[in-house]
Structures are given as C-alpha cells and as structure tokens.
Design a protein around this motif. Sequence first.
Motif, PDB file in Angstrom:
ATOM      1  N   MET A  23       0.948  -0.985  -0.119  1.00  0.00           N
ATOM      2  CA  MET A  23       0.009  -0.070  -0.168  1.00  0.00           C
ATOM      3  C   MET A  23       0.881   1.188   0.007  1.00  0.00           C
TER       4      MET A  23
ATOM      5  N   LEU B 290      -1.234   4.881   3.966  1.00  0.00           N
ATOM      6  CA  LEU B 290      -1.007   4.621   5.472  1.00  0.00           C
ATOM      7  C   LEU B 290      -1.134   5.780   6.208  1.00  0.00           C
TER       8      LEU B 290
ATOM      9  N   PHE C 295      -4.438   6.690   7.127  1.00  0.00           N
ATOM     10  CA  PHE C 295      -5.193   6.091   7.984  1.00  0.00           C
ATOM     11  C   PHE C 295      -4.854   6.323   9.419  1.00  0.00           C
ATOM     12  N   PHE C 296      -3.406   6.768   9.452  1.00  0.00           N
ATOM     13  CA  PHE C 296      -2.527   6.966  11.087  1.00  0.00           C
ATOM     14  C   PHE C 296      -3.379   8.267  11.298  1.00  0.00           C
TER      15      PHE C 296
ATOM     16  N   ALA D 132      -7.017   7.967  12.468  1.00  0.00           N
ATOM     17  CA  ALA D 132      -7.194   7.007  13.811  1.00  0.00           C
ATOM     18  C   ALA D 132      -6.733   7.893  14.869  1.00  0.00           C
ATOM     19  N   VAL D 133      -5.551   8.675  14.805  1.00  0.00           N
ATOM     20  CA  VAL D 133      -5.171   9.449  15.897  1.00  0.00           C
ATOM     21  C   VAL D 133      -6.274  10.516  16.319  1.00  0.00           C
TER      22      VAL D 133
ATOM     23  N   ILE E 294      -2.198  -7.486  17.783  1.00  0.00           N
ATOM     24  CA  ILE E 294      -0.906  -7.770  17.348  1.00  0.00           C
ATOM     25  C   ILE E 294      -0.755  -9.412  16.761  1.00  0.00           C
TER      26      ILE E 294
ATOM     27  N   VAL F 132      -2.704 -10.967  14.996  1.00  0.00           N
ATOM     28  CA  VAL F 132      -2.820 -11.065  13.660  1.00  0.00           C
ATOM     29  C   VAL F 132      -1.524 -10.959  12.904  1.00  0.00           C
ATOM     30  N   GLY F 133      -0.607 -10.071  13.332  1.00  0.00           N
ATOM     31  CA  GLY F 133       0.788  -9.980  12.888  1.00  0.00           C
ATOM     32  C   GLY F 133       1.629 -11.065  13.055  1.00  0.00           C
ATOM     33  N   ALA F 134       1.527 -11.521  14.447  1.00  0.00           N
ATOM     34  CA  ALA F 134       2.210 -12.881  14.823  1.00  0.00           C
ATOM     35  C   ALA F 134       1.880 -14.013  14.175  1.00  0.00           C
TER      36      ALA F 134
ATOM     37  N   ILE G 266       0.785 -13.918  11.133  1.00  0.00           N
ATOM     38  CA  ILE G 266       1.127 -13.787   9.663  1.00  0.00           C
ATOM     39  C   ILE G 266       2.737 -14.239   9.590  1.00  0.00           C
ATOM     40  N   VAL G 267       3.216 -13.846  10.605  1.00  0.00           N
ATOM     41  CA  VAL G 267       4.785 -13.888  10.606  1.00  0.00           C
ATOM     42  C   VAL G 267       5.085 -15.672  10.835  1.00  0.00           C
TER      43      VAL G 267
ATOM     44  N   SER H 232       4.575 -17.603   7.714  1.00  0.00           N
ATOM     45  CA  SER H 232       5.500 -17.566   6.602  1.00  0.00           C
ATOM     46  C   SER H 232       6.944 -17.940   7.179  1.00  0.00           C
TER      47      SER H 232
END
Lengths: 103, 468
Positions: free
Chosen positions: A1, A6, A9-10, A13-14, A43, A45-47, A49-50, A53
């Motif tokens: 993206m 991004l 979005f940031f 969101a703030v 997080i 979700v991130g974990a 994904i990592v 892979s």
Amino acid sequence: MEAITLLTFFVLAVFIGFEVVSKVSSTLHTPLMSGANAIHGIILVGAVIVAGSADDPLTLVIALIAVLMATINLVGGFVVTDRMLEMFRGRGSAPAAREGSDA
Amino acid sequence: MAVLTPEWTAFLYLVAAVCFILALKGLGSPRTARRGNLIGALGAVIAMVVVFLSTELDNLALILGVIAVGTIIAVPASRMVKMTQMPQLVALFNGVGGGAAALVALLELEHSVSFGAYLAVAFTVLVGSIAFSGSVITFLKLQELMPTRPIVFIGHAAVIVVLAVVGLAAAAIIVLPEAWLAGVGLGGLKWSAAVAGLGVGSVLGVLLVLPVGGADVPIVISLLNAGTGLAVAASGLVLNNTLLLVAGTLVGASGSILTREMAKAMGRSVTGILFGAFRGASSAGSTATSDRPVRSSSADDVAILLGYANRVVVVPGYGLAVAQAQHTMAELAQTLEAKGIEVVFGIHPVAGRMPGHMNVLLAEANVPYEALAEMDEVNPQFKTADVALVVGANDVVNPAAKTTPGSPIYGMPILDVQDARQVVFLKRSMRPGFAGIENDLLFDQKTTLLFGDAKESLTKVLGAVKNL
C-alpha cells in the motif's frame, strides 16, 4: 500500500482515538485502560502472519513465542475487562432498573 | 487458506476496526461499557478469522496449538485473579503485547525494503521491548514483590542516557540503506542491530520504571499501554496491515489522552512522574517518626462516634480492598442509613491501585452508584461531616500533599478529611501508605485510630453499631 494512504489512516485514527476517550469520568479509567490494552492484543494478527511464513526453526520459535504472548494479551485483556465491568451490573435497585434492558 | 479476496479482507478488517472504535466509545460510559468491550472482542474474533482465511499460512497446526495454549493460560488467569490484583494483571497483559509487537517487527526485518518499513521496525523493536520490561517492573511493584518506593542508583540517569544513545545508534543501523552502511564498514549488521535494540529496550524499560514511586505506577501502566499501541501501529506499517495500523493508533492516541487525564487527576505531570526522582531528594519527611503518640480506641468508641453522627463520609482505600472488606463496609453503611445517618463514599480518583479501581470494588459489593461521590463533589462536604471514616487509605488523605512542598506526593489532589469534625482511621498498623511517607493527620487531635485488619475492625464496629 502506498505510504500516503497509510499516513492517512494513521492521522485519522489518531483523531478518532483522541475523540472517543475525551471526557470520560475517572470511574471508568481502569476498564477503559484495560479495554484499550485488550485491543492492542490484535498484534496476534501480525504474529500469526509472521509464524505462517516462517521458514527456518529459529524464526518459527520466535514467531510462536510472539503468538503466545499476543494471545495472552488479546484473550486475557477482553476477559479481564469484562469481569471488571460485570461488577457494574446488578447494583442497587434504581440503577439496575434503569439498565434493565442492557444485557 | 486464501479463500478471501483482498477486497473482502480489506472490508472485514474495516469492520473489525469499526468494532474497536465502538468498543472504546462504549467503554466511556457506565451504561454501555460492558457491551463496548464485547463489541471489541467481536472485532478481534472477526480479525482472527479473516487472517486465517485470507493468508496462505504454513505451520498452521502449530499456530493454532499455541493460540489454544495462550487461551488456556489467559482465561483462568483473568477469571480467577482477585479484583484487588487486577491492575498488575493488566500490566502483565500489556507487557506481553508489547513483547509480541517487538518480536514481530524483529522477524519482519528481513522482508522489509522501504525506508518507512525500516523506521517502523526500529521503532517497534525499541518501544515494544521497553513496554515489555517496563510492564514487568510495574507488575513486580504492584504485587509488592519489590520495593514500591522510587529506586534510583548512582549514575542511573547517565546509564539511561548512554543506553538511549546506543538504542538510537541501533535504530540508525536498521534504518540507513545497506549500501551506505557497507560503505562505512557496517554492512550486514541490521539483524544484530535489531537484536541489540531488543536488549537495550528491555534494560531501558526497567531503568525507566524503577524510579517511579508507588502511587504513580498506574499512570506508567497507562503510558506503557499507549506505547504498546503505537508499537502495534508501527508493526502494521511493517506488515502493510491496515487493521494493525488503525487499532494500534487508536490505542496509542486514546491511551495518551487517558494517561494525561490520570496524571491530571493526581495533580502530576507525566515527565514529573518519570523523571521526578532524579531531581533529587524526595525526602520522606525525615522529622516525622512513628513513635509520636496517637489516639487509638476500641470498636465500641468508633461505633458511638458513627452512631451519633448526622453525616458520615467514608473514604475507602486499598486496605479495604485487600481485606475484602467492601461487603462489610456496604452493610455498615446500610445500617447507619437505617438509623437516619447520611452516608457518602468519597472516592479519590486513584483510590485502590488505579483510577476507578475502587468504584469497581464497591460496585462488586452492591454499593449503589449514587452513594459514590467523586473527589470534587465530596470535598466541600467534609466541612459539614461529623465523621470522616478512612478505611485502609492513607496517601490520598495526607495533608502533606498540600502543605509540604518537599513531599513526594506534593501537589496530588487529596480528600480533605481534615475538615471533618472527627476523623477515624481504620488501619492495620502505623506503616506508611504506598507512597512510603508518613501522614501527620494520624497524630492530629481530632483523629481516632482503630488498628486491625479492615474487615475484622468493620465487623466489630458493625456489631457495636447494631447494639447502640
């Protein structure tokens, strides 16, 4: 993206983050902190994904540690917040009646 | 399985993000708080389902197994913890979240290419590890596994500065282009720099939280919580995942506001809390000694004071909570009210261990919401109160916050119990409160002390009041 998307979005969101918690009575500071704490458990979700892979054992082990930590944060966070808020129900007669529909 | 198209994935992440916004919004009001939290949990469930359905994942069985283990650890821990110990549990949950973010960023380093991604990795590794180790220290302090007083060693500030510089250097190695680094003989060091960043961040977290005094620990938890939020947001940048970006930013922003609000409620500044201990002697009133005479009395005397009062203001503190005396306290209040005595609970913003903690504990004991008055509301009422009954609280009623500029709690708003005609303290001992300082009010003329466990004392007083 794209970076600019991004950033958009940031920034939005703030502002939402500032807006939703302004003027909260100190009574609810603890559950609010706890609820926000649960949300950053996402997080996971991130974990996941990592970990999904990871192609060498060391990476996989570290990633699975991250999955474990994130799960504890996410699941524990929501459960403990719910438990805190459970206490706010069923008190005295008048407020209970006022919140009767709240289930 | 990648059964979801990118469009559906993005859409469902948006739904999850909206759930989180509604959750934070709902948590802001007592009526909607519980529903808000459940909406947040729903958002998390949606997000988890989406990640499994939208990503081609190896090691699936292992991942699901570890999630199951995490759930098996987290659910009983959260369901069985005593309500008094909840703040430290929240601190621990926050810590593991920060740690997870740091590890995720570390592992994503090798897949990162852009300047922005490297910057986000460096940020997440440092902030995440600070949040992790800092939260562990707040846990140890709240659990009283280590001294709650500010801990500062010689050269403490200098070590922090040196570590911060090392951390920034590691961040620079992560961020700067590999070609440039190779040119100055620092090629191939990104991974080592990130691992070093984890170590430096962890030590920094410990050193930053050690000097924080007991009563300020909750504010630091909130600050670390906001930090973890930002670390999660940054890891969203690394992974190109908008949900992590939005959810983390929401927590970071709302957590910052919350931290400021909490600090304001205590009359503190966030920098004062973090670095106050370095600005020298927060003398704990060295002239005050515990062997000064106090007036201690019996439960019967306290019952008479209460039974013949018109207005009683109860100031509950952590001691009430630890003794699990909130139910007895609630019964005593009902008994007094049945005798036509007006009873109000004056709740200090940080009564208990966290803002709002005491409200939770009293709500658990079915004390009606209307009987709980916040500090600004109750302070003018002390002048007309016959008795201020302080149960297991100390620092939040210590006049030193107003009168002694050198005191560690100077500037913290307090409940003005000294304005009441009589002050009754139910205390376990003369041991000072969480902030570790003496309370001159204990030695005042109009103060009566009843020593003992809050629950036992209250039970005795309750019995005596019933017999009046």
